[in-house]
Scaffold this motif. Structure first.
Motif, short mmCIF file in Angstrom:
data_model
loop_
_atom_site.label_atom_id
_atom_site.label_comp_id
_atom_site.label_asym_id
_atom_site.label_seq_id
_atom_site.Cartn_x
_atom_site.Cartn_y
_atom_site.Cartn_z
N LEU A 63 3.19 -0.64 12.55
CA LEU A 63 1.85 -1.00 12.09
C LEU A 63 1.20 0.16 11.34
CD1 LEU A 63 -0.44 -3.08 12.04
CD2 LEU A 63 -1.20 -2.16 14.26
N ILE B 159 -0.07 0.04 7.47
CA ILE B 159 -1.44 0.39 7.08
C ILE B 159 -1.44 1.51 6.04
CG2 ILE B 159 -3.61 1.38 7.91
CD1 ILE B 159 -3.12 -0.11 10.55
N TYR B 160 -0.55 2.47 6.21
CA TYR B 160 -0.45 3.57 5.23
C TYR B 160 -0.12 3.02 3.84
CZ TYR B 160 1.33 7.63 2.73
OH TYR B 160 1.55 8.60 1.78
N THR C 46 -0.61 0.04 2.77
CA THR C 46 -1.75 -0.76 2.30
C THR C 46 -2.78 0.14 1.61
OG1 THR C 46 -1.46 -2.39 4.07
CG2 THR C 46 -3.62 -2.30 3.01
N GLU D 102 4.13 -2.79 2.18
CA GLU D 102 3.45 -2.96 3.47
C GLU D 102 3.75 -4.30 4.13
OE1 GLU D 102 0.24 -3.96 0.33
OE2 GLU D 102 2.06 -2.75 0.54
N TYR E 150 4.34 -5.22 8.19
CA TYR E 150 3.42 -6.01 9.02
C TYR E 150 4.21 -7.07 9.82
CZ TYR E 150 -0.95 -4.17 7.09
OH TYR E 150 -2.01 -3.37 6.75
#
Length: 468
Positions: free
Chosen positions: A333, A337-338, A340, A419, A423
């Motif tokens: 996760l 997020i990184y 994203t 990303e 996810y």
């Protein structure tokens, strides 16, 4: 458990440990084959390549290993029950020896294609026969530890190929792989066949001698009777392919293995093994060279797997699975997020260390449970009559989920961004933790017979000496 009791346990189970080590040496070679493409493809595409290879041809080198595993499924089912667990392991090692020989001497890439396919089939047989053999000879107090050794051996192989192949002549790593399977071919024939299998083949005297070898200075008559009763009960049950679905206990076992094998690869392990350089480059990580990162990744996995192999009989399968799945999901996760933030054009230069740290943490927490426990459960959950078929189908699911995870990663990365697959992989890990908590029974300290009663939702008639 005291130091003295540990020492006594090791002394009492030493023949089992020796047999398992001898029978899983080829898993180091299989690990070298699994990690082979990452360091070797750049060599094959380089100016000093031993054979002429195009970029399009190199894509087949990974795929053919998986396709070879598929092709070996039916042969695996046939051989592990027809010639036994021990001889299946020896056959697999012999084929692998030929694979290394052909790879080292290949005049054209087509020879390597064939070698990769046969390597997949041989590895499939080994990773079915070895857990069966281990589960059927092991003392229940160390069955989890012994069952996990095959994964430790595989990780040693991955580390060897990462560390050796880029720095030596092309044939050198083939010599190492061939030498390992040669040692198994020399040593393992002196080990006994599984007493479980011998009784399954109605060879009680050979089974007694086998059990006496694995249980030195112990009275084995009681355990032999327990194994005999378990085998007789299980072989009277139906053993047709449809019984994996029609019989409730078999259905529960195959469901558990389907979900766990799916969860292993949808936690991105194959994606990271085969695309780590690309992922770290896309992340913009400048803190470590890709080749060094790959070696460190393999080292951390090996250390974590070693710790898990010791803890698996102390803390249990379910605890390690749940904890590992949650932590692995969190690592993935963070990576998602990184990416994203990076793709939204935030300035992530100051935190570009996050992906590489997350990948290394992933290597640790994945192998503490999610990367180790399924191989142990595979050998424990199926009854004698369905073991070959069930474990082989579970192995087929393992290969299928690997291919699907790689396909989904490539499609989503190319179409939407790096990303999105992460996810999905993160959510898969959290689902695996929930599924484990709700549906997977604890098998720590249970005999193979007791595990069958648990899967049937029944209580075992009595506590007996381990029949595995």
């Amino acid at each position: 458990m005291t130091v003295e009791s540990v020492g006594a346990l090791v002394k009492r189970t030493l023949p089992q440990i020796v047999a398992v080590l001898a029978g899983t040496l080829a898993a180091i070679s299989d690990g070298m084959q699994y990690g082979w493409t990452a360091p070797v493809i750049p060599i094959l595409l380089g100016p000093n390549s031993p054979v002429e290879v195009t970029p399009a041809q190199t894509e087949w080198l990974e795929t053919l290993l998986m396709l070879g595993s598929f092709s070996g499924l039916s042969l695996t089912i046939f051989f592990v029950d027809r010639i036994g667990r021990k001889r299946s392991l020896l056959l697999s090692s012999f084929v692998t020896l030929l694979v290394w020989l052909v790879t080292a001497l290949a005049p054209r890439v087509e020879y390597i294609f064939a070698a990769r396919a046969f390597s997949g089939a041989a590895g499939n047989m080994a990773f079915v026969a070895a857990p069966m053999y281990v589960a059927e000879i092991a003392d229940q107090k160390i069955r989890g530890f012994l069952s996990s050794i095959i994964y430790l051996m595989m990780l040693i192989g991955v580390l060897i190929i990462y560390s050796v192949a880029p720095f030596v002549p092309f044939y050198a790593h083939c010599v190492i792989g061939g030498a390992l399977v040669s040692i198994e071919l020399i040593v393992f024939p002196f080990m006994p066949e599984s007493p479980y299998y011998l009784l399954y083949k109605n060879k009680p005297e050979e089974a007694r001698k086998s059990l006496q070898w694995f249980r030195p200075n112990q009275n084995v008559e009681k355990e032999l009777e327990d194994i005999k009763a378990a085998v007789q009960r299980q072989v009277t049950e139906r053993g047709k392919p449809q019984d994996l679905i029609m019989v409730p206990s078999n259905r529960r076992a195959i469901l558990i293995m389907a979900i766990l094998n799916w969860a292993q690869h949808f936690s991105s392990i194959s994606v990271l093994f085969m695309n780590m350089h690309v992922i770290l480059e896309a992340a913009g990580s400048i803190y470590m060279a890709n080749s060094i990162a790959a070696i460190l990744f393999a080292v951390i996995m090996l250390v974590a797997a070693s710790i898990a192999s010791i803890c698996i009989d102390k803390f249990g399968r379910r605890t390690l699975l749940i904890l590992s799945s949650i932590l692995t999901g969190l690592c993935l996760l963070v990576i998602a997020i990184y990416f994203t933030l990076k793709n939204m054009e935030y300035n992530v230069a100051a935190i570009s260390w996050i992906p590489i740290v997350s990948v290394m943490l992933y290597a640790c927490v994945f192998k503490l449970g999610l990367g180790m426990v399924p191989i142990v459960l595979t050998a424990e959950l199926f009854p004698a009559k369905m073991k070959a078929m069930g474990m082989t189908i579970a192995d087929g699911m393992y290969v299928t989920s690997s291919l699907l995870s790689l396909l989904i990663y490539q499609k989503l990365k190319d179409s939407y961004g790096m990303e999105y697959p992460f996810y999905i992989f993160s959510i898969s890990c959290f689902f695996a933790a929930l599924f484990t908590a709700l549906f997977i029974p604890e098998t720590k300290g249970k005999t193979l017979e007791e595990i069958q009663f648990i899967l049937k939702g029944q209580k075992a008639p009595r506590k007996s000496v381990d029949s595995a």
